[in-house]
Structure formats: structure tokens, C-alpha cells
Design an enzyme around this catalytic site. Sequence first.
Site, PDB file in Angstrom:
ATOM      1  N   GLU A   1      22.225  -5.404   2.255  1.00  0.00           N
ATOM      2  CA  GLU A   1      21.802  -4.393   2.513  1.00  0.00           C
ATOM      3  C   GLU A   1      22.599  -3.004   2.919  1.00  0.00           C
ATOM      4  O   GLU A   1      22.764  -1.969   1.568  1.00  0.00           O
ATOM      5  CB  GLU A   1      20.251  -3.950   3.545  1.00  0.00           C
ATOM      6  CG  GLU A   1      19.651  -4.878   3.427  1.00  0.00           C
ATOM      7  CD  GLU A   1      19.632  -6.420   4.165  1.00  0.00           C
ATOM      8  OE1 GLU A   1      20.929  -6.794   4.563  1.00  0.00           O
ATOM      9  OE2 GLU A   1      19.301  -6.948   4.513  1.00  0.00           O
TER      10      GLU A   1
ATOM     11  N   CYS B   1      26.389  -5.993   6.305  1.00  0.00           N
ATOM     12  CA  CYS B   1      24.860  -6.727   6.101  1.00  0.00           C
ATOM     13  C   CYS B   1      24.737  -6.496   4.627  1.00  0.00           C
ATOM     14  O   CYS B   1      25.778  -5.198   4.126  1.00  0.00           O
ATOM     15  CB  CYS B   1      23.745  -6.326   6.800  1.00  0.00           C
ATOM     16  SG  CYS B   1      23.449  -6.848   8.739  1.00  0.00           S
TER      17      CYS B   1
HETATM   18  N1  THU Z   1      22.429 -10.443   6.986  1.00  0.00           N
HETATM   19  C1  THU Z   1      22.233  -9.722   5.949  1.00  0.00           C
HETATM   20  O1  THU Z   1      23.022  -9.807   5.091  1.00  0.00           O
HETATM   21  N2  THU Z   1      20.830  -8.534   6.003  1.00  0.00           N
HETATM   22  C2  THU Z   1      20.460  -8.951   7.023  1.00  0.00           C
HETATM   23  O2  THU Z   1      19.045  -8.032   7.270  1.00  0.00           O
HETATM   24  C3  THU Z   1      20.018  -9.946   8.195  1.00  0.00           C
HETATM   25  C4  THU Z   1      21.429 -10.723   8.208  1.00  0.00           C
HETATM   26  C5  THU Z   1      23.486 -11.357   7.501  1.00  0.00           C
HETATM   27  C6  THU Z   1      24.621 -10.701   8.323  1.00  0.00           C
HETATM   28  C7  THU Z   1      25.068 -12.343   8.348  1.00  0.00           C
HETATM   29  O3  THU Z   1      26.383 -12.135   7.479  1.00  0.00           O
HETATM   30  C8  THU Z   1      24.268 -13.153   7.968  1.00  0.00           C
HETATM   31  O4  THU Z   1      23.564 -12.666   7.380  1.00  0.00           O
HETATM   32  C9  THU Z   1      23.854 -14.347   9.111  1.00  0.00           C
HETATM   33  O5  THU Z   1      23.110 -13.180  10.242  1.00  0.00           O
END
Ligand code: THU
Length: 138
Positions: A63, A61
Site C-alpha cells: 500500500e 508494504c
Molecule cells: N504487508 C503489506 O504489504 N501490507 C500490509 O498492510 C500488511 C503486510 C506485507 C509486508 C510483508 O512483506 C508481508 O506482507 C507480511 O507481513
Amino acid sequence: MSDDATSGARFQCLKAAAKRASANAWSPHSGFQVGAAVSTPGGEPVAACNVESDSYGLTQCAERNAIAAAIAAGTRPGEIDALLIYVPGETPLPPCGGCRQWMVELLSPGATITSCCDGDQALGWSRDDLLPGAFRIR
Ligand code: THU
């Protein structure tokens, strides 16, 4: 959310950094282009994006990547006082549970977490609202 949280110079600076990172997201599976930026008192923002893997569970992710990049650059856990999430479009994205755990452990106690998008909608939390009953061993 208060207007202050989404209109100040600091918000604009974090949003610009997160938006630049979002444009670099690697998300061939979901199409979500997530950017995140963290700030420390007096420091430059550190931003990152999500990076997906064909082995889906290995996706990282935005974050957590931003927090890790800040720590690699010398920021100590507890010094990050703001984290902003940006996704393109009109609907802000709440952080996932795994990122909430990282934020509870690695952001400063008074840190603010803001999620924004291209429209006027935004979401906001304080660090300790993110994950009631979070696992802690320290
Ligand atoms: N994702 C994030 O980058 N941050 C989050 O808090 C939730 C999900 C991304 C992971 C993945 O690449 C996409 O969003 C869909 O889940």
C-alpha cells in the site's frame, strides 16, 4: 460491503492492476504476495507490491509503495480517492497500522479502501474509519 464496491468497472480495473503487481511481490520471508492499486479521478491506476528485506524491519508494504509511486508520478496528497489491496487466496488482508497512518494522511477525505482476494470475500473502510485518533499535525 455494498455490491457496488466490489463489482463495478473501477473495482475490476483496480483489482486487475493490484493482481499484476502482486505477482511481482518480493516476499522470500513471509510468502505474502500483496498488491495494491490507487486511483485518482480520471487517472490510470498506479499499482505496487510489497518488497521484503533480509533486515526484516526494512520491508515495505504494497500500500505504501503504491501511494509513493502515485505521488512520484505527480498525484498530489488528497487526490487519491480509492485504494485497493489484493492478496491471492480466499482471505482478504486488512492493512497494517503503518499503512493506515499513510492512508489517513495522504488519501482524499472521502476515499474508499477495499481489500479483496480470489474468493468472494472483501473488506471495506472509509478513510476516516481506518485509524481512530490518528496522529496528525496539520
Ligand atoms: N504487508 C503489506 O504489504 N501490507 C500490509 O498492510 C500488511 C503486510 C506485507 C509486508 C510483508 O512483506 C508481508 O506482507 C507480511 O507481513
